[in-house]
Write an enzyme that holds these catalytic residues in place. Structure first.
Site, short mmCIF file in Angstrom:
data_model
loop_
_atom_site.label_atom_id
_atom_site.label_comp_id
_atom_site.label_asym_id
_atom_site.label_seq_id
_atom_site.Cartn_x
_atom_site.Cartn_y
_atom_site.Cartn_z
N ARG A 172 26.48 57.07 36.38
CA ARG A 172 25.69 56.16 35.52
C ARG A 172 25.44 56.75 34.14
O ARG A 172 25.30 56.03 33.17
CB ARG A 172 24.34 55.87 36.16
CG ARG A 172 24.41 55.09 37.47
CD ARG A 172 23.03 54.53 37.82
NE ARG A 172 22.93 54.09 39.20
CZ ARG A 172 23.31 52.89 39.64
NH1 ARG A 172 23.86 52.03 38.81
NH2 ARG A 172 23.16 52.56 40.91
N GLU A 232 23.26 41.61 32.68
CA GLU A 232 23.95 42.15 33.86
C GLU A 232 25.09 43.05 33.40
O GLU A 232 25.80 42.72 32.44
CB GLU A 232 24.46 40.98 34.71
CG GLU A 232 25.38 41.33 35.86
CD GLU A 232 24.70 42.12 36.99
OE1 GLU A 232 23.91 43.02 36.68
OE2 GLU A 232 25.00 41.84 38.16
N ASP A 233 25.28 44.16 34.09
CA ASP A 233 26.34 45.09 33.69
C ASP A 233 27.73 44.55 33.98
O ASP A 233 28.62 44.64 33.14
CB ASP A 233 26.14 46.46 34.37
CG ASP A 233 25.95 46.35 35.88
OD1 ASP A 233 25.93 45.22 36.40
OD2 ASP A 233 25.81 47.40 36.53
N PHE A 282 37.92 49.42 39.95
CA PHE A 282 36.56 49.91 40.12
C PHE A 282 36.21 50.81 38.95
O PHE A 282 36.96 51.72 38.60
CB PHE A 282 36.44 50.67 41.44
CG PHE A 282 35.03 51.06 41.76
CD1 PHE A 282 34.11 50.11 42.16
CD2 PHE A 282 34.61 52.38 41.61
CE1 PHE A 282 32.79 50.46 42.42
CE2 PHE A 282 33.30 52.74 41.87
CZ PHE A 282 32.39 51.78 42.28
N ASP A 329 31.70 40.72 39.26
CA ASP A 329 32.89 41.03 40.06
C ASP A 329 33.23 39.78 40.88
O ASP A 329 33.90 38.88 40.37
CB ASP A 329 32.50 42.26 40.90
CG ASP A 329 33.60 42.80 41.78
OD1 ASP A 329 34.31 43.69 41.32
OD2 ASP A 329 33.72 42.35 42.92
P1 IMP Z 1 29.36 40.73 42.48
O1 IMP Z 1 28.22 40.13 43.23
O2 IMP Z 1 30.57 40.94 43.37
O3 IMP Z 1 29.72 39.99 41.22
O4 IMP Z 1 28.96 42.21 42.12
C1 IMP Z 1 28.08 42.50 41.14
C2 IMP Z 1 27.45 43.86 41.35
O5 IMP Z 1 28.33 44.77 42.01
C3 IMP Z 1 27.18 44.48 40.00
O6 IMP Z 1 25.87 44.21 39.60
C4 IMP Z 1 27.40 45.95 40.25
O7 IMP Z 1 26.20 46.54 40.67
C5 IMP Z 1 28.38 46.01 41.38
N1 IMP Z 1 29.77 46.25 40.91
C6 IMP Z 1 30.76 45.34 40.80
N2 IMP Z 1 31.89 45.90 40.36
C7 IMP Z 1 31.61 47.22 40.17
C8 IMP Z 1 32.38 48.33 39.69
O8 IMP Z 1 33.59 48.24 39.35
N3 IMP Z 1 31.73 49.52 39.62
C9 IMP Z 1 30.43 49.67 39.98
N4 IMP Z 1 29.67 48.66 40.43
C10 IMP Z 1 30.26 47.43 40.52
#
Ligand code: IMP
Length: 184
Positions: free
Chosen positions: A173, A107-108, A160, A111
């Site tokens: 990207r 996973e990238d 972000f 958050d």
């Molecule tokens: P979470 O479910 O809130 O943990 O969000 C995870 C997903 O949100 C990641 O797989 C990303 O696709 C997207 N995401 C979260 N933070 C960022 C960011 O700072 N930039 C771009 N995409 C983000």
């Protein structure tokens, strides 16, 4: 000695400044790949790449992992613009072939943690032999649920970010480094 200011890029209406350089990312991802190779030699793991954001991380991680391994993809989304919606929607299905396999989710970024909490639960239902999580970026201040990460690239501030697979409404990207949104 004068330090050079971080490089800036624009995506849509926002300006971003460099936070992690290409060299820093490469060194860290290579170390993660070596660690996974040391842990999984002979197990032929399946790297489950979470699209879209993880495609570059997955490609580099796998090339840095000199053991037999396979790749599979799942497409999930919970983000709209710059903020997490909290609701995870699966867009492209998980494959039954994960049953009995050693699965490493790639996973990238984590958050709020909702996406990984949801995906870990879904993959566990496929009854893999083992399940681990490799994450490039973690925003500890944004976490709302507990997520156990086995291989972590970097902890970053609650900003972000774009680049290295991560986007802002489709853009950014293809940037080789990682950039954080400038304030204001
Ligand atoms: P979470 O479910 O809130 O943990 O969000 C995870 C997903 O949100 C990641 O797989 C990303 O696709 C997207 N995401 C979260 N933070 C960022 C960011 O700072 N930039 C771009 N995409 C983000």
């Amino acid at each position: 000695m004068m330090s050079t200011p971080p490089a800036r890029v624009r995506a849509h209406d926002l300006v971003f400044e460099e936070m992690l350089t290409e060299a820093q990312i490469r060194a860290r991802v290579e170390a993660m790949g070596r660690q996974i190779a040391a842990d999984y030699g002979g197990k032929r793991p399946v790297v489950l790449s979470v699209l879209n954001g993880s495609f570059i991380f997955t490609a580099d991680l796998m090339r840095a992992c000199p053991i037999e391994c396979e790749v599979s993809f799942v497409k999930v989304a919970s983000y709209a613009g710059q903020s997490s919606t909290g609701k995870v929607r699966q867009l492209l299905g998980l494959d039954e072939s994960l049953r009995g396999r050693h699965v490493i989710i790639a996973e990238d970024i984590v958050d709020s943690g909702f996406t990984m909490q949801w995906l870990l639960r879904e993959v566990r239902r496929m009854e893999p032999a083992s399940l681990a999580l490799a994450v490039l970026l973690l925003k500890p201040e944004a976490l709302q649920v507990e997520v156990s990460i086995d291989y972590l690239g970097f902890e970053i501030p609650n900003a972000f970010v774009i680049g290295y697979g991560l986007d802002y409404d489709g853009l950014g990207r293809n940037l080789p480094a990682i950039y954080r949104k400038c304030d204001g």
